[in-house]
Structure formats: C-alpha cells, structure tokens
Design a protein around this motif. Structure first.
Motif, PDB file in Angstrom:
ATOM      1  N   LYS A 166       5.847   4.151   0.104  1.00 43.13           N
ATOM      2  CA  LYS A 166       6.374   3.112  -0.835  1.00 43.13           C
ATOM      3  C   LYS A 166       6.806   3.753  -2.203  1.00 43.13           C
ATOM      4  O   LYS A 166       7.176   2.824  -2.990  1.00 43.13           O
ATOM      5  N   GLN A 167       6.557   4.740  -2.386  1.00 48.86           N
ATOM      6  CA  GLN A 167       6.816   5.497  -3.862  1.00 48.86           C
ATOM      7  C   GLN A 167       7.976   5.382  -4.403  1.00 48.86           C
ATOM      8  O   GLN A 167       8.412   5.131  -5.648  1.00 48.86           O
ATOM      9  N   PRO A 168       9.278   5.478  -3.415  1.00 53.79           N
ATOM     10  CA  PRO A 168      10.505   5.551  -4.113  1.00 53.79           C
ATOM     11  C   PRO A 168      10.844   4.189  -4.805  1.00 53.79           C
ATOM     12  O   PRO A 168      11.254   4.045  -5.882  1.00 53.79           O
ATOM     13  N   GLN A 169      10.663   2.794  -3.865  1.00 53.66           N
ATOM     14  CA  GLN A 169      10.704   1.745  -4.612  1.00 53.66           C
ATOM     15  C   GLN A 169       9.774   1.455  -5.933  1.00 53.66           C
ATOM     16  O   GLN A 169      10.092   0.633  -6.904  1.00 53.66           O
ATOM     17  N   TYR A 170       8.401   2.085  -5.802  1.00 55.28           N
ATOM     18  CA  TYR A 170       7.592   1.993  -6.805  1.00 55.28           C
ATOM     19  C   TYR A 170       8.194   2.657  -8.166  1.00 55.28           C
ATOM     20  O   TYR A 170       7.943   2.035  -9.176  1.00 55.28           O
ATOM     21  N   ILE A 171       8.926   3.759  -7.868  1.00 50.79           N
ATOM     22  CA  ILE A 171       9.335   4.362  -9.234  1.00 50.79           C
ATOM     23  C   ILE A 171      10.392   3.583  -9.551  1.00 50.79           C
ATOM     24  O   ILE A 171      10.737   3.608 -10.918  1.00 50.79           O
ATOM     25  N   GLN A 172      11.049   3.028  -8.894  1.00 44.89           N
ATOM     26  CA  GLN A 172      12.327   2.239  -9.250  1.00 44.89           C
ATOM     27  C   GLN A 172      11.633   1.006 -10.073  1.00 44.89           C
ATOM     28  O   GLN A 172      12.187   0.588 -11.258  1.00 44.89           O
ATOM     29  N   LEU A 173      10.550   0.516  -9.427  1.00 43.17           N
ATOM     30  CA  LEU A 173       9.832  -0.787 -10.334  1.00 43.17           C
ATOM     31  C   LEU A 173       9.488  -0.103 -11.676  1.00 43.17           C
ATOM     32  O   LEU A 173       9.638  -0.945 -12.710  1.00 43.17           O
ATOM     33  N   PHE A 174       8.603   0.860 -11.827  1.00 44.40           N
ATOM     34  CA  PHE A 174       8.101   1.515 -12.973  1.00 44.40           C
ATOM     35  C   PHE A 174       9.550   1.503 -13.966  1.00 44.40           C
ATOM     36  O   PHE A 174       9.478   1.107 -15.339  1.00 44.40           O
ATOM     37  N   THR A 175      10.666   2.125 -13.448  1.00 43.13           N
ATOM     38  CA  THR A 175      11.855   2.354 -14.231  1.00 43.13           C
ATOM     39  C   THR A 175      12.479   0.969 -14.944  1.00 43.13           C
ATOM     40  O   THR A 175      12.731   0.717 -16.190  1.00 43.13           O
ATOM     41  N   ASP A 176      12.419  -0.098 -13.891  1.00 42.82           N
ATOM     42  CA  ASP A 176      12.838  -1.484 -14.417  1.00 42.82           C
ATOM     43  C   ASP A 176      11.892  -1.909 -15.429  1.00 42.82           C
ATOM     44  O   ASP A 176      12.509  -2.510 -16.560  1.00 42.82           O
ATOM     45  N   MET A 177      10.488  -1.879 -15.169  1.00 46.06           N
ATOM     46  CA  MET A 177       9.572  -2.428 -16.038  1.00 46.06           C
ATOM     47  C   MET A 177       9.341  -1.922 -17.241  1.00 46.06           C
ATOM     48  O   MET A 177       9.304  -2.433 -18.367  1.00 46.06           O
ATOM     49  N   LYS A 261      11.887  -7.621  -6.522  1.00 45.22           N
ATOM     50  CA  LYS A 261      13.181  -7.085  -6.267  1.00 45.22           C
ATOM     51  C   LYS A 261      12.907  -5.733  -5.454  1.00 45.22           C
ATOM     52  O   LYS A 261      14.016  -5.160  -4.734  1.00 45.22           O
ATOM     53  N   TYR A 262      11.666  -5.215  -5.425  1.00 47.81           N
ATOM     54  CA  TYR A 262      11.330  -3.818  -4.938  1.00 47.81           C
ATOM     55  C   TYR A 262      10.405  -4.007  -3.620  1.00 47.81           C
ATOM     56  O   TYR A 262      10.130  -2.969  -2.803  1.00 47.81           O
ATOM     57  N   PHE A 263       9.781  -5.107  -3.789  1.00 51.19           N
ATOM     58  CA  PHE A 263       8.569  -5.318  -2.928  1.00 51.19           C
ATOM     59  C   PHE A 263       8.841  -6.688  -1.977  1.00 51.19           C
ATOM     60  O   PHE A 263       8.906  -7.416  -2.469  1.00 51.19           O
TER      61      PHE A 263
END
Length: 263
Positions: A166-177, A261-263
């Motif tokens: 799940k790391q790719p979408q988690y990194i996207q979540l970090f970036t967004d947040m 949006k990511y999970f």
C-alpha cells in the motif's frame, strides 16, 4: 463494583515503575542484543523484560484478567477483563537512542475500554483516563484542540516499514495532506501520537498496519478528551481493520475525505 479511578492510579504507578527500568536500561543499551521478529520489526531484551514486569504487577491488581501483549510473553483469555499492553512502543527509537518511546496499557471490559494509560518515558508525561473520569496529563485534565479546519492543523502519521503493497497510495496521501495542513510529523510511537492528539498538540493522526496494543490506550485517551477515532472508511472498528484516524472531531471530515481518495 470496580473503582476505576483507584485502579487507574495503580496502573499509573506500575507504568512509572517499568518506565524507570526502561530509562535505566537505555543508558547502557548494547545494540548487539537486537532481535528481529520480521523485516524492520525489532525487539530487545528490554521490551521482553518490561512486558514481564508489567504483567506480573497488573496480575496483582486484577488477578482474573486476560492479556494481549506485543511480545507474547503471555497471552491469556480473561473474562470479562483484558489488559492490552505494549511495553515499549517506539522500540526502533529506543534502539537508536531517539528519546521518544512509551508504555501503553489499556484495560477492556468486554469490548469497551475502561482504562487507558500512556507513559512517555523521557519527558515523564503520564497520560491517563478511566471510565467515569476525564483524560489527564500528569493529573491535569486535557482536551483535544479547537482548530476547525485542516489548513491550520498539525498532523501526525507513521511510515510503513513492512507490507509495502500500500506504499504507493500512502505516499500519494502524504503528498496531498502536506499541501493541506501546517505539516506532518512522524514521531515513531503510535501511543504518543494519540496522546498528543488527546492533549491538543496534534489535531489529527492517521496510520495503518497497527495492532491493538499500539493504539488501544491512546485511542481511548482521544475519545475521553473529546476527540473522534475511526478507521479509514469512517467506521468505529479501528482495532479490527488496523487502520486508525484520530482527530479533534472538528477536522475529521476534511481528513477522511482526503484519505478516502487513496484508500
């Protein structure tokens, strides 16, 4: 009828005693004693000895209770009470000499929490709560923050250190947040992150792949301090889904919308 306030005071004394042991061992810790439970999943003799000490003393104050423990020095089914314990939350910090780690102790009666204690050892900060009481930091009542929007919020999270699917979408979540708040912090102890939400230092905290012993006490602190604790779908069964979002209740909607949006 159990006096939860009195029982909580005894848990606090037990946590403080074990914290003294951990603090002493930190001064002379030898990294050659590190063991690996799995990829990047570290443990030391300090974790194990601390857990045995906690279990021994908690048995004295509630003999028939069961235990769920991180190091599995004991796992006993008890009715109706169960202690959920992390003897050293932030082991990687401890091993590397980074002074943020804690003891986490929760007591559940059936499926509901009745006591939560998180002891941040190096700052000497004892967070506690019990059924019928408020949430406290060193005996002073605490509440979650009053920030009403994400743009003015400081958030905490954790980075995946195994199960990287799940790391790719988690990194996207970090970036967004990161673009929506004052900043993201990664302290390295879920119990401390949650305690900091409870006392208003963080406005929210989110992470996945956590176990019950990581979050049981801290989540109860947040709830007792006026906050909200959910999973990433907005449900309340965060222990079972191993996803947690804890907030001051005012920014829940904005954070949850971004997570979904990511999970």
């Amino acid at each position: 009828m159990i006096n939860y306030e009195l029982l909580c005071s005894k848990v606090i004394a037990i946590a403080r005693l074990t914290g003294n042991f951990i603090r002493k061992e930190a001064m002379a810790f030898d990294t050659s004693s590190i063991e690996y439970k799995g990829l990047n999943d570290l443990v030391s003799y300090v974790d194990k000895q601390a857990e045995k000490q906690l279990v021994r003393n908690l048995k004295k104050i509630l003999p028939d209770a069961g235990f769920i423990t991180e190091e599995e020095t004991i796992n006993v089914i008890g009715k109706p009470f169960t202690w959920i314990i992390d003897p050293l939350d932030g082991t990687t910090n401890f091993i590397h000499g980074i002074p943020t780690y804690s003891i986490s102790i929760a007591l559940y009666e059936g499926d509901r929490p009745v006591i939560g204690v998180v002891y941040e050892i190096n700052r000497g900060e004892m967070f506690s709560t019990y059924q019928g009481g408020a949430a406290y930091l060193n005996n002073k009542e605490i509440r979650v923050s009053t920030n009403e929007n994400l743009a003015q919020s400081l958030l905490a999270t954790g980075f995946p250190y195994y199960q990287f699917d799940k790391q790719p979408q988690y990194i996207q979540l970090f970036t967004d947040m990161m673009q929506k708040c004052h900043g993201l912090r990664r302290i390295g102890s879920a119990a401390v992150d949650l305690a900091y939400v409870a006392c208003g230092r963080f406005d929210g905290y989110f992470e996945y792949n956590l176990n019950s012993y990581d979050v049981a006490a801290g989540a109860y602190l947040v709830q007792q301090a006026g906050g909200t604790v959910l999973n990433f779908a907005g449900g309340e069964n965060f222990l079972e889904t191993r996803e947690i979002l804890a907030t001051n209740a005012k920014v829940t909607g904005e954070i949850l919308e971004t997570i979904k949006k990511y999970f």
